[in-house]
Motif scaffolding. Structure first.
Motif, PDB file in Angstrom:
ATOM      1  N   GLY A 190       0.788  -1.082   0.042  1.00  0.00           N
ATOM      2  CA  GLY A 190      -0.024  -0.022  -0.144  1.00  0.00           C
ATOM      3  C   GLY A 190       0.777   1.197  -0.061  1.00  0.00           C
ATOM      4  N   GLU A 191       2.232   1.165   0.052  1.00  0.00           N
ATOM      5  CA  GLU A 191       2.961   2.187   0.201  1.00  0.00           C
ATOM      6  C   GLU A 191       3.254   2.809  -1.547  1.00  0.00           C
ATOM      7  OE1 GLU A 191       3.894   4.269   2.492  1.00  0.00           O
ATOM      8  OE2 GLU A 191       3.834   2.991   4.399  1.00  0.00           O
ATOM      9  N   GLY A 192       3.567   3.858  -1.516  1.00  0.00           N
ATOM     10  CA  GLY A 192       4.084   4.462  -2.877  1.00  0.00           C
ATOM     11  C   GLY A 192       5.382   3.918  -3.176  1.00  0.00           C
ATOM     12  N   GLU A 193       5.867   4.144  -4.266  1.00  0.00           N
ATOM     13  CA  GLU A 193       7.159   3.607  -4.795  1.00  0.00           C
ATOM     14  C   GLU A 193       8.487   4.358  -4.050  1.00  0.00           C
ATOM     15  OE1 GLU A 193      10.194   3.558  -8.902  1.00  0.00           O
ATOM     16  OE2 GLU A 193       8.021   4.137  -8.806  1.00  0.00           O
ATOM     17  N   ARG A 194       8.264   5.646  -3.766  1.00  0.00           N
ATOM     18  CA  ARG A 194       9.366   6.320  -2.935  1.00  0.00           C
ATOM     19  C   ARG A 194       9.437   5.870  -1.598  1.00  0.00           C
ATOM     20  NH1 ARG A 194      11.241  11.956  -3.013  1.00  0.00           N
ATOM     21  NH2 ARG A 194       9.952  12.241  -4.646  1.00  0.00           N
ATOM     22  N   GLU A 195       8.331   5.583  -0.911  1.00  0.00           N
ATOM     23  CA  GLU A 195       8.364   5.066   0.307  1.00  0.00           C
ATOM     24  C   GLU A 195       8.667   3.517   0.572  1.00  0.00           C
ATOM     25  OE1 GLU A 195       5.686   6.579  -0.809  1.00  0.00           O
ATOM     26  OE2 GLU A 195       5.903   8.239  -0.027  1.00  0.00           O
ATOM     27  N   SER A 196       7.971   2.794  -0.515  1.00  0.00           N
ATOM     28  CA  SER A 196       8.579   1.531  -0.513  1.00  0.00           C
ATOM     29  C   SER A 196      10.047   1.372  -0.552  1.00  0.00           C
ATOM     30  CB  SER A 196       7.991   0.650  -1.661  1.00  0.00           C
ATOM     31  OG  SER A 196       8.458  -0.536  -1.672  1.00  0.00           O
ATOM     32  N   ASN A 197      10.796   1.923  -1.463  1.00  0.00           N
ATOM     33  CA  ASN A 197      12.112   1.728  -1.718  1.00  0.00           C
ATOM     34  C   ASN A 197      12.808   2.253  -0.513  1.00  0.00           C
ATOM     35  OD1 ASN A 197      11.798   1.250  -4.588  1.00  0.00           O
ATOM     36  ND2 ASN A 197      12.184   3.276  -5.458  1.00  0.00           N
ATOM     37  N   ALA A 198      12.433   3.408   0.372  1.00  0.00           N
ATOM     38  CA  ALA A 198      13.237   3.677   1.463  1.00  0.00           C
ATOM     39  C   ALA A 198      13.174   2.715   2.617  1.00  0.00           C
ATOM     40  CB  ALA A 198      12.394   5.106   1.962  1.00  0.00           C
ATOM     41  N   LEU A 199      12.252   1.811   2.546  1.00  0.00           N
ATOM     42  CA  LEU A 199      11.975   0.651   3.601  1.00  0.00           C
ATOM     43  C   LEU A 199      13.324  -0.161   3.004  1.00  0.00           C
ATOM     44  CD1 LEU A 199       8.125   0.395   4.249  1.00  0.00           C
ATOM     45  CD2 LEU A 199      10.111   0.867   5.756  1.00  0.00           C
ATOM     46  N   GLN A 200      13.104  -0.480   1.767  1.00  0.00           N
ATOM     47  CA  GLN A 200      14.044  -1.456   1.283  1.00  0.00           C
ATOM     48  C   GLN A 200      15.529  -1.025   1.502  1.00  0.00           C
ATOM     49  OE1 GLN A 200      13.725  -4.738   0.474  1.00  0.00           O
ATOM     50  NE2 GLN A 200      15.753  -4.937   0.029  1.00  0.00           N
ATOM     51  N   VAL A 201      15.821   0.156   1.408  1.00  0.00           N
ATOM     52  CA  VAL A 201      17.044   0.610   1.825  1.00  0.00           C
ATOM     53  C   VAL A 201      17.404   0.368   3.299  1.00  0.00           C
ATOM     54  CG1 VAL A 201      18.636   2.741   2.184  1.00  0.00           C
ATOM     55  CG2 VAL A 201      17.253   2.455   0.018  1.00  0.00           C
ATOM     56  N   ARG A 202      16.690   0.248   4.098  1.00  0.00           N
ATOM     57  CA  ARG A 202      16.814  -0.129   5.615  1.00  0.00           C
ATOM     58  C   ARG A 202      16.938  -1.617   5.762  1.00  0.00           C
ATOM     59  NH1 ARG A 202      15.423   4.302   9.215  1.00  0.00           N
ATOM     60  NH2 ARG A 202      14.512   6.191   8.217  1.00  0.00           N
ATOM     61  N   VAL A 203      16.343  -2.210   4.981  1.00  0.00           N
ATOM     62  CA  VAL A 203      16.727  -3.567   4.985  1.00  0.00           C
ATOM     63  C   VAL A 203      18.016  -3.810   4.592  1.00  0.00           C
ATOM     64  CG1 VAL A 203      16.222  -5.819   3.796  1.00  0.00           C
ATOM     65  CG2 VAL A 203      14.249  -4.417   4.696  1.00  0.00           C
ATOM     66  N   GLU A 204      18.518  -3.516   3.657  1.00  0.00           N
ATOM     67  CA  GLU A 204      19.684  -3.489   3.122  1.00  0.00           C
ATOM     68  C   GLU A 204      20.787  -3.093   4.006  1.00  0.00           C
ATOM     69  OE1 GLU A 204      20.281  -5.399   0.505  1.00  0.00           O
ATOM     70  OE2 GLU A 204      18.165  -5.732  -0.348  1.00  0.00           O
ATOM     71  N   LEU A 205      20.848  -1.912   4.413  1.00  0.00           N
ATOM     72  CA  LEU A 205      21.950  -1.258   5.386  1.00  0.00           C
ATOM     73  C   LEU A 205      21.651  -2.113   6.693  1.00  0.00           C
ATOM     74  CD1 LEU A 205      20.869   2.433   5.112  1.00  0.00           C
ATOM     75  CD2 LEU A 205      22.897   1.084   4.087  1.00  0.00           C
ATOM     76  N   GLN A 206      20.828  -2.752   7.037  1.00  0.00           N
ATOM     77  CA  GLN A 206      20.747  -3.657   8.440  1.00  0.00           C
ATOM     78  C   GLN A 206      21.614  -4.818   7.954  1.00  0.00           C
ATOM     79  OE1 GLN A 206      17.555  -5.726   9.913  1.00  0.00           O
ATOM     80  NE2 GLN A 206      17.657  -4.697  11.838  1.00  0.00           N
ATOM     81  N   ALA A 207      21.448  -5.384   6.784  1.00  0.00           N
ATOM     82  CA  ALA A 207      22.246  -6.683   6.319  1.00  0.00           C
ATOM     83  C   ALA A 207      23.723  -6.235   6.097  1.00  0.00           C
ATOM     84  CB  ALA A 207      21.613  -7.199   4.916  1.00  0.00           C
ATOM     85  N   ASP A 208      24.139  -5.116   5.683  1.00  0.00           N
ATOM     86  CA  ASP A 208      25.410  -4.589   5.790  1.00  0.00           C
ATOM     87  C   ASP A 208      26.080  -4.402   7.125  1.00  0.00           C
ATOM     88  OD1 ASP A 208      25.834  -3.988   3.296  1.00  0.00           O
ATOM     89  OD2 ASP A 208      25.231  -2.241   3.044  1.00  0.00           O
ATOM     90  N   CYS A 209      25.293  -4.206   8.155  1.00  0.00           N
ATOM     91  CA  CYS A 209      25.556  -3.937   9.627  1.00  0.00           C
ATOM     92  C   CYS A 209      25.816  -5.264  10.265  1.00  0.00           C
ATOM     93  CB  CYS A 209      24.651  -3.292  10.458  1.00  0.00           C
ATOM     94  SG  CYS A 209      25.041  -2.737  11.890  1.00  0.00           S
ATOM     95  N   TYR A 210      24.783  -6.305  10.006  1.00  0.00           N
ATOM     96  CA  TYR A 210      25.142  -7.665  10.136  1.00  0.00           C
ATOM     97  C   TYR A 210      26.284  -8.494   9.824  1.00  0.00           C
ATOM     98  CZ  TYR A 210      20.361  -7.935  12.076  1.00  0.00           C
ATOM     99  OH  TYR A 210      19.044  -7.747  12.889  1.00  0.00           O
ATOM    100  N   ALA A 211      26.814  -7.802   8.269  1.00  0.00           N
ATOM    101  CA  ALA A 211      27.776  -8.501   7.960  1.00  0.00           C
ATOM    102  C   ALA A 211      29.078  -7.781   8.640  1.00  0.00           C
ATOM    103  CB  ALA A 211      28.231  -7.844   6.352  1.00  0.00           C
ATOM    104  N   GLY A 212      28.998  -6.622   9.233  1.00  0.00           N
ATOM    105  CA  GLY A 212      30.317  -6.065  10.107  1.00  0.00           C
ATOM    106  C   GLY A 212      30.160  -6.783  11.216  1.00  0.00           C
ATOM    107  N   VAL A 213      29.016  -7.063  11.993  1.00  0.00           N
ATOM    108  CA  VAL A 213      28.920  -7.879  13.171  1.00  0.00           C
ATOM    109  C   VAL A 213      29.605  -9.276  12.918  1.00  0.00           C
ATOM    110  CG1 VAL A 213      27.413  -9.325  14.781  1.00  0.00           C
ATOM    111  CG2 VAL A 213      26.883  -6.784  14.029  1.00  0.00           C
ATOM    112  N   TRP A 214      29.335  -9.926  11.909  1.00  0.00           N
ATOM    113  CA  TRP A 214      30.136 -11.307  11.656  1.00  0.00           C
ATOM    114  C   TRP A 214      31.658 -11.099  11.502  1.00  0.00           C
ATOM    115  CZ3 TRP A 214      32.923 -11.335   6.942  1.00  0.00           C
ATOM    116  CH2 TRP A 214      33.675 -12.269   6.557  1.00  0.00           C
ATOM    117  N   ALA A 215      32.009 -10.127  10.898  1.00  0.00           N
ATOM    118  CA  ALA A 215      33.499  -9.792  10.708  1.00  0.00           C
ATOM    119  C   ALA A 215      33.857  -9.627  12.049  1.00  0.00           C
ATOM    120  CB  ALA A 215      33.757  -8.682   9.929  1.00  0.00           C
TER     121      ALA A 215
END
Length: 289
Positions: A190-215
């Motif tokens: 139900g979100e617009g494209e801009r809002e949906s993209n912004a949420l996906q960015v947060r998903v990816e940044l968290q995965a980057d942070c988890y990669a740092g935790v792994w290291a």
């Protein structure tokens, strides 16, 4: 990285040489631009068809031993196969310990090695898709040729840069196991494209942070990092920033179309996990990403 004689994960499913079939994954949701859609394949993320179509789900996770499904893999890639299996083993050690300390049980994903193309629960994977995590079957998909593309096309060489790719994808599995991906999918409906993209960015940044935790945690469990490794990881994170990839593709940057974050954001969140070594510090859904 000093992996030496470290153990290899038994959760590697080797489909190289088996060939492929079916239809390429379709990418829904317009507005990013054709050229950039092609580059989405190089972004290290959840399979784009799942994210953009709102798919996903759960599937039983069974340990699949390393197996060959017809044909013969390239012997020249044996070193890369072993490297992937060893890195995957370190992610299992790290996340099993983290989950255990939190009173939970980590269910490690399978990692599928393929060449050319293969079927996934998220659709047909092909080399151009790049590495991705499919929530539907809880597997990471990787064509080893992507490592060559990292060096030649993204200017992100080095063994730790490759390990970062794997750790990022495992980060998505962690998100799937703790329910983050399902929650975000629900929020995006139900979100617009801009809002949906912004949420996906947060998903990816968290995965980057988890990669740092792994290291961080891997280094604590068994020192494997060598001089220059962290720089390789930071360079890789920067190389796959949306702004850099868009600029390379068409000479302009469209922030509202970002789905993975800028180079600065990706480096910052990878560093955050690396320095903290604590997944609780990886809540990219609070405040500015």
């Amino acid at each position: 990285m000093r992996l030496g004689d470290g153990r290899e994960s038994g959760n590697v499913e080797d489909r190289r040489g088996s060939g492929g079939g079916g239809l390429p994954i379709g990418i829904a949701g317009g507005g990013i631009g054709t050229v950039v859609l092609v580059l989405v394949a190089l972004f290290f993320g959840v399979d784009p068809s799942v994210i953009l179509s709102g798919g996903g789900g759960e599937a039983p996770n069974g340990q699949v031993a390393q197996q060959q499904q017809g044909g013969q893999p390239d012997p020249a890639q044996e070193g890369s196969r072993r490297f992937v299996a060893q890195v995957l083993a370190t992610t299992e050690d790290v996340w099993t310990d983290i989950f255990r300390r939190g009173g939970n049980t980590y269910q490690p994903p399978n990692l599928v090695l393929y060449s050319g193309g293969t079927q996934s629960a998220c659709g047909f994977a092909q080399t151009a898709t790049g590495p991705f995590y499919c929530p539907g079957d809880q597997k990471v998909y990787l064509d080893l040729d992507f490592f060559r593309d990292m060096e030649r096309k993204l200017n992100a060489p080095g063994d730790f840069a490759r390990a970062y790719v794997i750790a990022h994808e495992i980060g998505h599995h962690v998100q799937n196991q703790i329910g983050t991906l399902r929650r975000v999918e629900a929020e995006r409906r139900g979100e617009g494209e801009r809002e949906s993209n912004a949420l996906q960015v947060r998903v990816e940044l968290q995965a980057d942070c988890y990669a740092g935790v792994w290291a961080n945690r891997t280094q604590q469990q068994r020192p494997v990092l060598e001089q220059g490794d962290i720089e390789e990881g930071i360079n890789a994170a920067a190389a796959v920033g949306d702004d850099r990839l868009q600029r390379q593709a068409r000479g302009t940057v469209v922030p509202e179309s970002f789905t993975h974050g800028s180079s600065v954001q990706r480096v910052r969140w990878f560093r955050r996990g690396l320095e903290a070594g604590d997944p609780r510090q990886c809540d990219s859904f609070v405040g500015q990403p």
